[in-house]
Structure formats: structure tokens, C-alpha cells
Design an enzyme around this catalytic site. Structure first.
Site, short mmCIF file in Angstrom:
data_model
loop_
_atom_site.label_atom_id
_atom_site.label_comp_id
_atom_site.label_asym_id
_atom_site.label_seq_id
_atom_site.Cartn_x
_atom_site.Cartn_y
_atom_site.Cartn_z
CB CYS B 2 -0.86 0.06 1.26
SG CYS B 2 -1.74 -1.47 1.60
NE ARG B 27 4.17 2.10 -1.69
CZ ARG B 27 5.40 1.73 -1.32
NH1 ARG B 27 6.43 2.13 -2.00
NH2 ARG B 27 5.55 0.98 -0.27
CD1 TRP B 71 -1.46 -5.60 -3.22
CD2 TRP B 71 -2.68 -4.51 -4.72
NE1 TRP B 71 -1.65 -6.42 -4.28
CE2 TRP B 71 -2.39 -5.78 -5.22
CE3 TRP B 71 -3.46 -3.64 -5.49
CZ2 TRP B 71 -2.84 -6.22 -6.46
CZ3 TRP B 71 -3.89 -4.07 -6.72
CH2 TRP B 71 -3.58 -5.34 -7.20
CG ASN B 97 2.91 -0.27 3.01
OD1 ASN B 97 2.34 -1.28 2.62
ND2 ASN B 97 4.13 0.07 2.64
N GLY B 98 1.82 -2.46 5.30
CA GLY B 98 2.53 -3.56 5.92
C GLY B 98 1.54 -4.60 6.42
CD GLU B 452 11.42 -8.89 -18.73
OE1 GLU B 452 11.30 -9.80 -17.89
OE2 GLU B 452 10.99 -7.75 -18.55
CE LYS B 456 7.69 -6.45 -18.54
NZ LYS B 456 8.67 -6.87 -17.72
CD GLU B 459 4.62 -7.61 -16.36
OE1 GLU B 459 4.29 -7.63 -15.17
OE2 GLU B 459 5.79 -7.41 -16.72
CG HIS B 475 12.35 -32.05 -24.98
ND1 HIS B 475 12.81 -33.35 -25.02
CD2 HIS B 475 13.31 -31.30 -25.55
CE1 HIS B 475 14.01 -33.37 -25.56
NE2 HIS B 475 14.34 -32.14 -25.91
CE LYS B 574 7.70 -0.71 -10.73
NZ LYS B 574 8.04 -1.30 -12.03
#
Lengths: 385, 579
Positions: B2, B27, B71, B97-98, B452, B456, B459, B475, B574
Site C-alpha cells: 500500500c 503501489r 492493496w 502499509n505492511g 522476459e 511482458k 502482464e 519436448h 508494482k
């Protein structure tokens, strides 16, 4: 007062330099051309600046973000013309405004003059008026503007800088700004003539050398790099952060040398040279009257005069660039220019090449010992063996 | 995860806090709220993102305010669970936050003592605990409560009748900004930057009391001195600046980010623990994990240093037998799994190195030495410039270990990024936008680049994408290839060119639409591929970087064509500060 800067056009006549950037972002004295009209506007107290970006718009935005002044950007989807570009900015316009091309040099004095006269155009006499909009005037009122006539009836050309009122936006019927202005005049509108002081446009790529010279004359000297104590610096030289100058090198101002540039020993640089960030000159090399963009490298024992060299290009040692007067075809017209070379981005030339009045495309590779002149190597990506 | 933001000073406190919260939305953004302290305490909170306009804060008068963007970790995102939380009397407001780990016990005890709880959050217990001890002195009350809390927190508290904001930190970042006539406290610097550059980063156990004109920091009740930093990040750095999305802005920042990262590192002495490392373990999550995989290839191939790379979330529960240097990589420096992994390495007496973007973040306090990416704040949830900056750090390390052998390549690498930005990817985007599955394949160091690229794509565009080492495709995944599953393949000159080319031909035989990234003049690949993307440079470092940028742009433009919320993809935050 607001200002709309038109920077959407590609500037095809300046190819190869405009393949990777619009004309407004071509650096002159190490700053993109668009910085100069912005600076003039800010000096005149205009804070509400809107830039119309189109061709390579993300590059334009990135550059504008790096400036201190907050500048609005609007996008022009298709580059239909200056009138359409202004239409893109129309929703942002609330008061009297200036329209300016983003790829011309203009001084603050001219801006302050035109600010004082509503509904006017900034006009300048030019020896080759056919490349511009020629202004037909009666007294200090415009009758019409003729865009690029073959036989110009007058030497007065429009700088493309106007002072207009929001009412004008309703006259914006054509994709061309000049045609919209003519339409307004036909319908009984008025447009006054205001004479410009310093105004310069680069029509052809070699004109950049003259522009560079013009701007470099205003260089205010400052040195922040590491200069060897045996090096000699004369005249106004602006040396960027982290630049290095080797032993026994001489720099004659005016010259602008970007941050991180490296100049080896026993070089002679200037006058009228701008070298972009991180450019690198090896020892025993002479450079004058030239515009080198970022990350350009020139090998040792070279002699470079009247060159425009694009970003990331590298010349091997013993390169010679000498002025020539080739006849070149640009956008369908044959024209003679005087310059050493106009080189695109990321060109690699091996040692011992000679360039004389040469236009070289982007990503061109030239093997050692070649003599290049005229349009021998003007196609992007060719390999000259 | 958060964000908290507090302001004390002028009369427009609530609107300043609201603006600040917008900057912290990366955040977390599933609810937000503000408490303002004037003659009395007012609270406004709501589920969802902060609207561009129409959120009425006129009722929130006062010159001190605290706010929160949430969040959800405890309790679903709704209006009631949004912060700030109040005590029973409505006199004390807390944002946090936490995670308070012992909140269930505390809540039960408080309920037994008659407290009424409105929300399902862990945070609400803090408000009630303060209520019990508050006698007009908020700092004293907060100090009295903190020992009861277990877990991580950055707390801001306001109380009616006490014209101060109290801030407390334990294992969650909290930054104090010192303005000319105002004070700020926030989860990171981004909302403060436009007001002041003078910052103090609090340490664990610190309690800061922000009065209108002074700040006082204590730890365990005793006053402490914390050094003030002048932060060089410009406000411009955190603005979107005309770009439609932060992601695109950050992609375009990359040439400068790369050369700046290298330049900054060259001016620094490399910590001795790196030169002495005979063996390296790297722990990271997500995009940083992929950067670490690239590093492994380079370190083993060029420097002959054995390296292993572990996802931090696995490492912390299944740690391998450890010896040698342990490197933790985190853009934010707050990634919970990576922090724990480094703690474990320390406990096993391994030297630890942090590679991080955010100065003063938790990871820098934990590790023996830190290297900074100097990428500037990254706002887009999909990491781009931090990946390139991480590569810059790694390439610099390889260069130093090799005695400067790659210096020239490093100097010109930003040009490769710049050139990749010029490519027109429209045909490739057209090929990807209607797909439901896409494979990304590469070999050697291009394998992590393929991973990567797939990440990208996932997401930002929500298209199912998988990265594979090209040889592994046979395989199993080969069974999935069809004319509906495009493959993005990186095929560059080198040892594996031949096998890669034959892999690509096999895929072609399955009718798969092929997007090939290859060397400019590779006729074979131009012919066989449906869309050929010429890499401006195909040689090692420059090739890696240009392929990276192309992957990012491909994902971005595909997501844009599909109209996705690119900067804030669904279900993602993030930095992941919880397990």
C-alpha cells in the site's frame, strides 16, 4: 498569450537526417532546433506552449520532457499539413496565440514584435523566395500568400509565424495553413505584416551548417570537462560535463562540445564546430565548420571540414572530408549545394576514405579507401565495396 | 502493498494528500482514503481508484492530513476496509502499509475489552490500541503501542486535539520530506518530490513526530539524528510527460538509463566482495529474475565464475547449500521474498550484495554492499527500464571482472536501444493481437530475453505467453503449435544459429505464424518468417539490448491495440512486499 509550435512534419528534404527524427529534433549547436523557438517564447514571457507532434512523436515527447518548462503535447495522426496540425491543437486554444514552425530559428525580438500586433504574419526577405510562401502585400497588409511559386513575384517570404485570434480557428478549412489564411483573406479578413529580425530555416541538409554557424556565434563559454594543461582553448568554447581534451590539442571557438566527449591529443577543433554528447575524436585530427551529432567517432589523422555527421556514425583513421559542389536531386528537384558531407546515422566508414560533397544514407557501410561524392552512397543501408 | 502519504503545513492539506496519493497508486489501487485534522477529524474513503475528478474533499478542512492507497491483504477491497481506520470514539485515525502479524490475537483481546471493530483489516487494531492509551499526547501513545505490534508497518496517525502527525516504521519504507513551511511523510519519495528535495529516510523502530514547523525523530523513546539527503530525481522523472502510458515513456527513457547506469557505476569503487567471489548465487523475482539469468550466462561464459539463479520465493523455503556471494536484485528494494532470502544468506555468513533502484530502501540496509541502477522512479507496473538498468549493472560487473574487455561495447550499447526504438512493429503486432497463446523462444542469453518478452506480453496484453529455450520446445510444447499460435523467435549469428534455424523450420512446418528477430541481412530468416524484425545490432551486448527493447515494444503495442490498462494491469502491484 499561447503558442502552438508545429513539429509534426518529417522534413523529407533533409533526408537522410530526418529518417530517425523529425526536422525539429535535428541538433544544431547540440540542441534540437525546436529548443530555439521555445527559448525565444519563454524569453518573451509566453508560458503556455503547445507542441504538435506527429512523425516520430514519441521522440519529440521524450525530448520535451527533458526541458525545464512544462510543455503540452498534442498528436497529429497523419501528417496532412500545417493547417491540420493547428486543428489538432485547437481544443487547447482559449486566447490569442502564436503559431510557429518547430524547425526554424527565430529570435526573441521578432517574437515580441509580432506579439504586439494581433492578426499578423512575421515576414522576412529571402534571396531564394521560391522555397517558401511568398507574401504579396499592400503597405503593411497582406493580400495573399503564394506557396512555393516557381517565379516569385517578391522577395518577402512568410516565416510561418503568425499571431492569430481564436476566431481564426473557424477559418481553418484547409489542411494547409497558408490556404486557410488565403481563404480568410478572401472572405475579408485582415492580416498585418510584421518584419522579422533573425529567422533562419534549413531547406536543404547543407543549410544546417549555416544554421550551426549562426547559433554558435552566440556561444557563451563555459568549461567543465578535464582539459590537459598543454591544450589551448581560444574564443568562446562550451565544454560539457565529463568531456576530455588531450595534450597539445587546440580548440578555436566558437565551438560547443557535449558532455562526455573525448578529444584526443594534437587535435585542432574549430572554429564553428559542434560535437554531440560522447562524441570521440582520435589524435592528430582536424575538424572545422562541422556539425557532429551524439556518439560520432572520427579516427586519427583525419581532416573533416563542412560535414554534418549523424548520430553514432564512425569514420576510420585518415578520413578526409572536403567541400564539393555536387548537383543533387532532392524531392524531384535538381539543386547544387556546397558542403563536405551529409552523413546519416550509424554509418561505418573504414580508414582512408575521402568524402567530397557526399550525401551518405543511414546505416551505410563503406570499405576502406573509397572516394565518395555526390549521391554515390545516399541509399540507406548500402554497403560500398 | 500500500502507499501512505501525510502532510502538515498549509490549509489545503487534504487536496495535497489526494494529489500525492495519485502518485502512489502504482503501489496499489483498489481503494483509497484521507483523514484531515482541523477543528475536528474528518475522514473520506472509497473503494476503487482515485477518480480524475468528482471526489469531493471540501468537507476535509484542516492543515494536517494523512492518506492511503490500498492493496488488499487483509479483508476484501471495499469502502469499509479502506484506510484510514478509526478507533471507537472517532478521534484517532491511522493509515498503515505492511502486515500486523499478530493482529488476530490483538483484535480478540480488544474486542473482549469492549472495542467495536468495523473492518476486517489488521490496521484497525492499531487505532484501538492507541485509543486505550491516548491522553492528549499522540507521540507518547504511539510509542506505548508499538511494542505490542508484530510484523511490518509504516504507520501515520492523527488524533483530534493533537496538532501533529506521528509516523512510525518497522520493515516498511517511510520517508520524511522537509519543505520550507510544510512536512511530508510517505511510503516513497515520488509524492514528495514536487514539494521538496530534502528527505530523511526513517529506519526500523523510528517514530517521527511532525509538527507544523518541526520534525523530531526518536527510536525506542530516545531522540536520534537521521541524516538528511538531497534527492536528485527531478519531478520530470515521475511525470508521464505527454506519453500515453508510463510504460512507453519508460521504454523511451532506456537509452539514457543505460548509459547513466554505466557512467554512475564507473565512478564508484566496486565492492571487494564481488572481485573475491568464487561462486555467486543470485536471488530475484519476476523481471529481475530474468535479468539475473542473463547475468548467469555472461558470468559463466566470459568470467568462468559459477553462478546459480534462484527465484527468491523458492529460495526462502528451499535454500540450497550456500557458499560464496549472494546477490539480491529488486527494483524497489522492498520485495519481501528477496529481502528474506538475503537475510537467510546473511545468517549463513555469506557476503551479500544488493542491486537496487531505490536509494535508502530496505534491501540497502540489509546487504553488506549495494549497487544502484540509477534508473529513476519506475511507475509502470510492467518493469522495462529497471530491466535494462539491471543489465547495465551486470554488464558493468562482467566488464570489471574481465579487466575492461567489454568497455567499448558498453559505451555504444545505448545506440542499439535507441535504434530499436525506431522500428515499426505494426506487422508483428497484427500477428499477435488476435492470438490467445504466443511462444517466445531463444537460446543462450537470448533465452532469458525470450522469458522476459513472454512476461511482458502476459502482464500487459493478458495474452497467454510462454518463454522457452528453443530446444525445449520439442519436448512437449510442440504439441500446441498450430496456425493460431504465433512464435516469436530470436535467431542471431553465432554458435547456435544452425540449430535455431532448423528449430524455426520445424515450427514453420506446423503452420505456425513466425515472428523472427534476426540479423538485418539474414535472407534465410527473411524468407521463412511471416514477420521479420531486423535487429539493429545482433552482436552480444547490443543484440541483447535491442532484442529486449523489441520485446517490450511488441508487448506494449499489442496491449495498446487491445485497449488494456497498460500501466496498471489487473491483479498486479508494482512491488510485492508480501509473500
Amino acid at each position: 498569450m499561447q503558442a502552438v509550435i508545429l513539429a509534426a512534419g518529417e522534413g523529407r528534404r533533409l533526408r537522410p537526417l530526418t529518417k530517425n527524427r523529425p526536422k525539429a529534433l535535428i541538433p544544431v549547436a547540440n540542441k534540437p532546433i525546436i529548443d530555439y523557438p521555445i527559448k525565444a517564447l519563454l524569453e518573451c514571457g509566453i508560458r503556455d506552449i503547445i507542441v504538435v507532434a506527429g512523425y516520430r512523436k514519441d521522440h519529440v515527447k521524450r525530448h520535451l520532457n527533458s526541458l525545464d518548462a512544462p510543455i503540452k503535447v498534442v498528436e497529429q495522426k497523419n501528417q496532412l499539413g500545417t493547417g491540420d496540425a493547428l486543428r489538432c491543437a485547437a481544443p487547447q486554444i482559449r486566447e490569442n496565440f502564436l503559431v510557429l514552425p518547430g524547425d526554424n530559428l527565430i529570435d526573441a525580438l521578432s517574437i515580441s514584435r509580432i506579439m504586439a500586433r494581433q492578426n499578423s504574419v512575421l515576414v522576412k526577405d529571402h534571396p531564394y523566395p521560391s522555397n517558401f510562401g511568398v507574401v504579396m502585400a499592400e503597405g503593411d497588409m497582406v493580400r495573399s500568400i503564394i506557396e512555393k511559386p516557381e517565379h516569385a513575384p517578391s522577395f518577402s517570404v512568410s516565416t510561418g509565424i503568425y499571431h492569430l485570434t481564436p476566431d481564426f480557428l473557424s477559418h481553418l478549412t484547409d489542411n494547409s495553413l497558408t490556404d486557410s489564411i488565403n481563404g480568410m483573406l478572401e472572405r475579408g479578413g485582415h492580416l498585418g505584416v510584421v518584419m522579422a529580425g533573425e529567422w533562419h530555416d534549413a531547406v536543404y541538409p547543407w543549410d544546417l551548417l549555416a544554421l550551426n554557424k549562426k547559433v554558435l556565434r552566440e556561444t557563451s563559454p563555459a568549461k567543465s570537462g578535464a582539459i590537459d594543461r598543454t591544450a589551448v582553448i581560444r574564443g568562446p568554447v562550451l565544454l560539457g560535463k565529463g568531456a576530455t581534451v588531450g595534450p597539445f590539442t587546440v580548440i578555436y571557438g566558437p565551438a560547443v562540445i557535449g558532455p562526455g566527449a573525448e578529444i584526443g591529443s594534437h587535435c585542432a577543433i574549430g572554429p564553428f564546430v559542434s560535437m554531440g554528447d560522447r562524441s570521440k575524436i582520435d589524435p592528430f585530427t582536424l575538424i572545422r565548420h562541422s556539425l557532429l551529432m551524439e556518439d560520432v567517432q572520427v579516427g586519427s589523422h583525419s581532416r573533416v571540414t563542412e560535414a554534418v555527421i549523424g548520430e553514432g556514425s564512425a569514420f576510420g583513421d585518415h578520413t578526409t572530408v572536403e567541400p564539393g559542389v555536387p548537383l543533387v536531386e532532392i524531392e524531384g528537384t535538381l539543386i547544387r549545394g556546397r558542403f563536405g558531407c551529409i552523413v546519416g546515422d550509424h554509418v561505418r566508414a573504414d580508414p582512408l576514405c575521402i568524402f567530397q560533397g557526399a550525401i551518405v544514407g543511414n546505416d551505410v557501410q563503406i570499405r576502406g579507401g573509397k572516394m565518395i561524392s555526390g549521391t554515390d552512397a545516399c541509399q540507406d543501408g548500402v554497403v560500398v565495396v | 502493498m500500500c502507499g501512505v502519504f501525510g502532510y502538515i503545513g498549509g490549509p489545503r492539506a487534504a487536496s495535497i494528500v489526494l494529489e500525492g496519493l495519485r502518485k502512489l497508486e502504482y503501489r496499489g489501487y483498489d481503494s483509497f482514503g484521507i483523514a484531515a485534522l482541523g477543528k475536528t477529524l474528518h475522514v473520506a474513503k472509497r473503494q476503487g481508484r482515485i477518480p480524475e475528478e468528482g471526489f469531493d474533499i471540501r468537507g476535509l478542512a484542516g492543515n494536517a492530513a494523512i492518506g492511503h492507497t490500498r492493496w488488499a491483504t487483509h479483508g476484501v477491497p471495499n469502502d469499509t476496509n479502506a484506510h484510514p481506520h478509526l478507533d471507537c470514539t472517532g478521534k484517532i485515525a491511522v493509515v498503515h502499509n505492511g502486515v500486523i502479524e499478530n493482529f488476530a490475537v490483538l483484535k480478540r483481546q480488544l474486542q473482549e475489552r469492549g472495542h467495536r471493530f468495523l473492518s476486517d483489516t489488521d490496521t484497525e487494531v492499531i487505532a484501538h490500541l492507541i485509543e486505550e492509551v491516548y491522553e492528549g499526547d499522540l507521540p507518547a501513545a504511539v510509542n506505548a503501542v508499538l511494542p505490542a505490534l508484530e510484523g511490518s508497518y509504516a504507520i501515520l496517525a492523527l488524533a483530534k486535539g493533537d496538532k501533529r502527525i506521528v509516523a512510525a516504521r518497522n520493515r516498511s519504507t517511510l520517508v520524511i520530506g522537509i519543505g520550507d513551511d510544510a512536512l511530508f511523510a510517505a511510503s516513497d519519495m515520488t509524492p514528495i518530490l514536487e514539494h521538496t528535495r530534502r528527505m530523511v529516510v526513517l529506519e526500523d523502530g523510528d517514530v517521527a513526530t511532525l509538527a507544523p514547523a518541526s520534525v523530531c525523530i526518536t527510536n525506542g523513546g530516545a531522540p536520534v539524528d537521521r541524516e538528511e539527503e538531497i534527492v536528485q530525481w527531478s519531478v520530470e522523472d515521475v511525470r508521464k510527460g505527454g506519453f500515453r502510458h508510463f510504460m512507453l515513456k519508460e521504454i523511451f527513457d532506456q537509452p539514457a538509463v543505460f548509459s547513466e547506469a554505466v557512467r554512475a557505476l564507473r565512478n564508484e569503487e566496486l565492492p571487494g566482495i564481488i572481485r573475491d567471489a568464487g561462486r555467486v548465487t543470485i536471488v530475484a523475482c519476476g523481471t529481475s529474475y530474468h535479468a539475473a539469468l542473463v547475468f548467469r550466462y555472461l558470468l559463466e561464459e566470459k568470467c568462468r565464475v559459477p553462478a546459480r539463479v534462484e527465484p527468491a520465493s523458492e529460495f526462502r523455503y528451499y535454500p540450497p547449500p550456500l557458499e560464496g556471494l549472494v546477490i539480491g536484485i529488486s527494483q524497489s528494494g522492498e520485495t519481501a521474498d528477496t529481502l528474506t532470502a538475503l537475510q537467510m544468506a546473511k545468517a549463513r555468513a555469506c557476503p551479500t550484495l544488493a542491486i537496487v533502484n531505490v536509494v535508502g530502501s530496505s534491501i540497502t540496509r540489509l546487504a553488506d554492499a549495494s549497487l544502484f541502477m540509477n534508473a529513476g522512479p519506475e511507475i509502470s507496473v510492467a518493469a522495462t527500464k529497471s530491466f535494462v538498468a539491471e543489465l547495465a549493472v551486470f554488464l558493468h560487473l562482467v566488464d570489471v571482472l574481465k579487466g575492461g574487455a567489454c568497455a567499448y561495447e558498453l559505451d555504444s550499447a545505448h545506440l542499439a536501444i535507441e535504434e530499436a526504438l525506431l522500428l515499426d512493429l505494426t506487422p508483428a503486432v497484427a500477428c499477435c493481437r488476435d492470438a490467445t497463446d504466443i511462444f517466445f523462444v531463444g537460446r543462450g542469453p537470448f533465452y532469458p530475453i525470450a522469458l522476459e518478452g513472454a512476461l511482458k506480453m502476459k502482464e500487459t496484453s493478458y495474452i497467454h505467453a510462454e518463454g522457452y529455450a528453443a530446444g525445449e520446445l520439442k519436448h512437449g510444447p510442440f504439441a500446441l503449435l498450430s496456425p493460431e499460435t504465433p512464435v516469436v523467435a530470436i535467431c542471431v549469428p553465432g554458435e547456435t544459429y544452425g540449430v535455431m534455424a532448423s528449430n524455426i523450420r520445424e515450427m514453420k512446418a506446423r503452420g505456425t505464424p513466425l515472428i523472427v528477430l534476426g540479423q538485418k541481412d539474414d535472407r534465410d530468416m527473411q524468407e521463412i518468417s511471416d514477420v521479420f524484425i531486423p535487429l539493429p545490432f545482433a552482436e552480444s551486448i547490443a543484440g541483447l539490448l535491442s532484442a529486449t527493447v523489441i520485446m517490450q515494444l511488441l508487448a506494449y503495442h499489442t496491449a495498446d491495440a487491445l485497449g488494456r490498462d497498460i500501466d496498471r494491469p489487473r491483479n498486479l502491484a508494482k512491488s510485492v512486499t508480501v509473500e
